[in-house]
Design a protein around this motif. Structure first.
Motif, PDB file in Angstrom:
ATOM      1  N   ASP A 208      10.599 -66.215 152.554  1.00 31.12           N
ATOM      2  CA  ASP A 208      10.288 -65.407 153.745  1.00 31.12           C
ATOM      3  C   ASP A 208      11.465 -64.510 154.129  1.00 31.12           C
ATOM      4  OD1 ASP A 208       7.912 -66.743 153.747  1.00 31.12           O
ATOM      5  OD2 ASP A 208       8.198 -67.777 155.656  1.00 31.12           O
ATOM      6  N   ASN A 209      12.675 -64.877 153.670  1.00 29.34           N
ATOM      7  CA  ASN A 209      13.867 -64.091 154.002  1.00 29.34           C
ATOM      8  C   ASN A 209      14.324 -63.186 152.856  1.00 29.34           C
ATOM      9  OD1 ASN A 209      14.289 -65.028 156.676  1.00 29.34           O
ATOM     10  ND2 ASN A 209      14.955 -66.984 155.829  1.00 29.34           N
ATOM     11  N   PHE A 210      13.503 -63.086 151.795  1.00 27.77           N
ATOM     12  CA  PHE A 210      13.873 -62.212 150.685  1.00 27.77           C
ATOM     13  C   PHE A 210      13.511 -60.768 151.017  1.00 27.77           C
ATOM     14  CE2 PHE A 210      13.096 -65.678 147.179  1.00 27.77           C
ATOM     15  CZ  PHE A 210      14.079 -66.458 147.755  1.00 27.77           C
ATOM     16  N   LEU A 211      14.330 -59.851 150.530  1.00 26.56           N
ATOM     17  CA  LEU A 211      14.004 -58.428 150.557  1.00 26.56           C
ATOM     18  C   LEU A 211      13.673 -58.017 149.121  1.00 26.56           C
ATOM     19  CD1 LEU A 211      16.976 -57.300 152.845  1.00 26.56           C
ATOM     20  CD2 LEU A 211      14.600 -57.700 153.530  1.00 26.56           C
ATOM     21  N   ILE A 212      12.851 -56.997 148.957  1.00 24.58           N
ATOM     22  CA  ILE A 212      12.438 -56.549 147.627  1.00 24.58           C
ATOM     23  C   ILE A 212      13.141 -55.232 147.342  1.00 24.58           C
ATOM     24  CG2 ILE A 212      10.470 -56.112 146.115  1.00 24.58           C
ATOM     25  CD1 ILE A 212      10.542 -58.933 147.582  1.00 24.58           C
ATOM     26  N   ARG A 249      20.639 -55.485 156.070  1.00 24.78           N
ATOM     27  CA  ARG A 249      19.971 -54.409 156.809  1.00 24.78           C
ATOM     28  C   ARG A 249      19.067 -53.559 155.919  1.00 24.78           C
ATOM     29  NH1 ARG A 249      25.720 -52.374 158.983  1.00 24.78           N
ATOM     30  NH2 ARG A 249      26.145 -52.986 156.832  1.00 24.78           N
ATOM     31  N   ALA A 250      18.975 -53.896 154.637  1.00 24.15           N
ATOM     32  CA  ALA A 250      18.149 -53.113 153.710  1.00 24.15           C
ATOM     33  C   ALA A 250      16.679 -53.197 154.111  1.00 24.15           C
ATOM     34  CB  ALA A 250      18.328 -53.658 152.290  1.00 24.15           C
ATOM     35  N   PRO A 251      15.875 -52.180 153.732  1.00 24.00           N
ATOM     36  CA  PRO A 251      14.446 -52.237 154.059  1.00 24.00           C
ATOM     37  C   PRO A 251      13.736 -53.326 153.252  1.00 24.00           C
ATOM     38  CG  PRO A 251      14.916 -50.362 152.628  1.00 24.00           C
ATOM     39  CD  PRO A 251      16.240 -50.965 152.997  1.00 24.00           C
ATOM     40  N   LEU A 252      12.528 -53.672 153.673  1.00 26.30           N
ATOM     41  CA  LEU A 252      11.776 -54.740 153.012  1.00 26.30           C
ATOM     42  C   LEU A 252      11.440 -54.370 151.569  1.00 26.30           C
ATOM     43  CD1 LEU A 252      10.401 -57.462 153.131  1.00 26.30           C
ATOM     44  CD2 LEU A 252       8.424 -56.382 154.211  1.00 26.30           C
ATOM     45  N   TYR A 253      11.160 -53.088 151.298  1.00 22.64           N
ATOM     46  CA  TYR A 253      10.859 -52.625 149.936  1.00 22.64           C
ATOM     47  C   TYR A 253      11.679 -51.375 149.624  1.00 22.64           C
ATOM     48  CZ  TYR A 253       6.702 -55.580 150.373  1.00 22.64           C
ATOM     49  OH  TYR A 253       5.854 -56.645 150.563  1.00 22.64           O
ATOM     50  N   ASP A 254      11.879 -51.137 148.333  1.00 20.65           N
ATOM     51  CA  ASP A 254      12.439 -49.873 147.839  1.00 20.65           C
ATOM     52  C   ASP A 254      13.855 -49.565 148.314  1.00 20.65           C
ATOM     53  OD1 ASP A 254      10.519 -48.505 146.022  1.00 20.65           O
ATOM     54  OD2 ASP A 254       9.155 -48.802 147.703  1.00 20.65           O
ATOM     55  N   LEU A 393      24.698 -60.608 153.922  1.00 25.79           N
ATOM     56  CA  LEU A 393      23.918 -60.529 152.684  1.00 25.79           C
ATOM     57  C   LEU A 393      22.589 -61.262 152.812  1.00 25.79           C
ATOM     58  CD1 LEU A 393      26.793 -61.665 150.281  1.00 25.79           C
ATOM     59  CD2 LEU A 393      26.196 -59.310 150.879  1.00 25.79           C
ATOM     60  N   LYS A 394      21.584 -60.728 152.127  1.00 27.07           N
ATOM     61  CA  LYS A 394      20.309 -61.439 151.930  1.00 27.07           C
ATOM     62  C   LYS A 394      19.943 -61.326 150.454  1.00 27.07           C
ATOM     63  CE  LYS A 394      17.666 -61.478 156.250  1.00 27.07           C
ATOM     64  NZ  LYS A 394      16.385 -61.068 156.846  1.00 27.07           N
ATOM     65  N   PRO A 395      19.068 -62.226 149.949  1.00 23.19           N
ATOM     66  CA  PRO A 395      18.628 -62.102 148.559  1.00 23.19           C
ATOM     67  C   PRO A 395      17.733 -60.877 148.412  1.00 23.19           C
ATOM     68  CG  PRO A 395      18.174 -64.303 149.435  1.00 23.19           C
ATOM     69  CD  PRO A 395      18.497 -63.414 150.598  1.00 23.19           C
TER      70      PRO A 395
END
Length: 471
Positions: A208-212, A249-254, A393-395
């Motif tokens: 649930d905490n991963f970003l793509i 802080r990166a977006p969820l996708y792309d 950082l996040k994965p």
């Protein structure tokens, strides 16, 4: 437009485009189906930058030599042996010969940028990045007469035993005499990630905490369909993926490459309890950056914090967002929301353990720690020079490794037997070579090698079928 091509290619990234171009060059009519709208075409390939290349002597943008055995050893090390050696060596050898063909189709190369992960010897960079590569291939495909349809997600395929018959797009049935599957992994499918990763001992659902990092269109629909409904042979672990520690802080996708945090090896990384949890200086960053997403995923809350000081500035590719800056370490801890006492103990213990020799970020130097766990085996220097910087950082998941089992012909296997007209390339089969781990640029090496094989084999299957029909 005819909906009955010789070869149907499902996907719109590097592997799919290589397959479409090779099939067309072999004389087959080709239809390529891309799930994304035209503006978002190219899948994860649009976010790439380079191709890992074997070469025995300097070649245009590549310096020195990067022989087959060294490439194989690099791959063996990062995968921990979870790789098919025959297929891996096929990819490695193909990486030595594909560039003239790529150039013929409009791809241009440039030397490695300074600070780009020590890759001048091993990786050929695309001029204009992956977006330019994808655009060049689409231009070439259209010029050669490949039909392209956008916003054409395939939701299921029709099989006769292990033979491909047709694909279904929004209720429309499209038949073809052979098919190449190159529709990516399942990294954008939040439900499938949740199912694969499950719940941890802390009661969290890590995914649930991963970003793509890549495209939102890789939902794994066809991968699941082939494995579950058609009994295709699978390979790989659904939790294994190319996972990078990226800016929280990166977006969820792309988010792509610009959200990656490349200063890990120049400082320390702590979890939200302000404790270090892994050797930040284990090996060169290109061989280690893709383990950090998984490491962060195993920490409380699936977060980490990369901490550096002023000495690190200018030694890594700066990310898109500025780090949190402070004049003292206690102030940095407060700004990052970390327990100040624990943070200072961690940093003081690390600083005291540093044995600084001759610092050289371009070599496995002798700067290391003693008497602290985890150790930092290279590039260990005290974090003592203001200003100090911290990045949360996040994965960031790039692509998943669960895929379809294949062989040197890129055929999809059913019950151990290769299909004679269904082939696979790219992320959908990368798990044959990447059981775990990653090294920079190898995903493009796999996609290019198997895309080209799959396209050639798909065209040959059509020609073989035509010969049988006339016999």
């Amino acid at each position: 437009m005819s909906t009955d091509p010789d070869v149907l290619v499902i996907g719109g990234g590097n592997a799919a485009l290589c397959a479409a171009l090779m099939a067309r060059e072999a004389g087959a009519s080709v239809l390529l189906l891309e799930a994304a709208p035209r503006a978002w075409r190219g899948g994860n390939s649009a976010h790439t930058r380079n191709l890992r290349c074997m070469h025995d002597a300097p070649q245009d943008v590549l310096v020195d030599a990067y022989p087959e055995e060294e490439f194989w050893q690099d791959l063996l090390k990062v995968t921990g042996g979870k790789t098919n050696e025959a297929l891996a060596r096929l990819v490695i050898r193909a990486s030595a010969t594909c560039r003239p063909w790529m150039v013929r189709h409009g791809v241009r190369f440039q030397p490695s940028l300074s600070g780009a992960l020590h890759t001048a010897r091993t990786n050929a960079f695309f001029m204009g990045g992956g977006k330019a590569l994808v655009n060049a291939y689409f231009r070439s495909a259209e010029r050669l007469g490949v039909q392209v349809r956008y916003e054409a997600p395939v939701d299921r395929i029709e099989m006769d035993g292990d033979r491909f018959v047709a694909a279904w797009v929004k209720g429309e049935r499209i038949t073809a005499r052979s098919c190449v599957l190159a529709a990516g992994g399942f990294e954008s499918n939040r439900d499938w990630l949740r199912e694969a990763w499950g719940q941890n001992a802390r009661g969290e659902w890590p995914s649930d905490n991963f970003l793509i990092r890549g495209t939102r269109f890789n939902q794994g629909v066809l991968l699941r369909h082939l494995l579950n409904d058609h009994g295709a042979d699978g390979i790989g672990d659904p939790t294994q993926a190319h996972m990078v520690a990226i800016d929280a802080r990166a977006p969820l996708y792309d988010g792509g490459i610009c959200t990656r945090i490349d200063c890990v090896s120049l400082g320390v990384v702590v979890n939200r309890e302000a404790r270090r949890f892994y050797d930040e200086g284990e090996d060169f960053w290109p061989k280690r950056y893709a383990i950090w997403g998984r490491l962060v995923a195993q920490q409380p809350g699936q977060v980490g914090f990369s901490i550096i000081d002023a000495k690190a500035i200018g030694r890594f590719m700066p990310p898109v967002f500025d780090g949190v800056q402070a004049d003292t370490l206690p102030e940095l801890a407060r700004k990052l929301g970390l327990d100040e006492t624990t943070f200072m103990q961690t940093l003081n213990d690390y600083n005291a353990a540093c044995r600084v020799g001759r610092f050289d970020h371009t070599a496995l130097d002798d700067c290391h720690t003693e008497g602290v766990a985890p150790a930092k085996t290279h590039w260990a220097r005290p974090i003592d020079t203001a200003p100090f910087y911290g990045y949360m950082l996040k994965p960031g998941v790039t692509f998943t490794y669960l895929g379809l089992k294949t062989d040197a012909t890129a055929a999809v296997h059913f019950g151990g037997r290769p299909s004679d007209n269904l082939f696979v390339a790219g992320e959908m089969m990368a798990g044959n070579v990447l059981g775990q781990g990653y090294t920079a640029g190898v995903g493009m090496s796999i996609g290019t090698a198997f895309g080209r094989i799959a396209g050639t084999q798909a065209a040959q299957a059509v020609l073989k079928g035509a010969r049988h029909a006339h016999a």
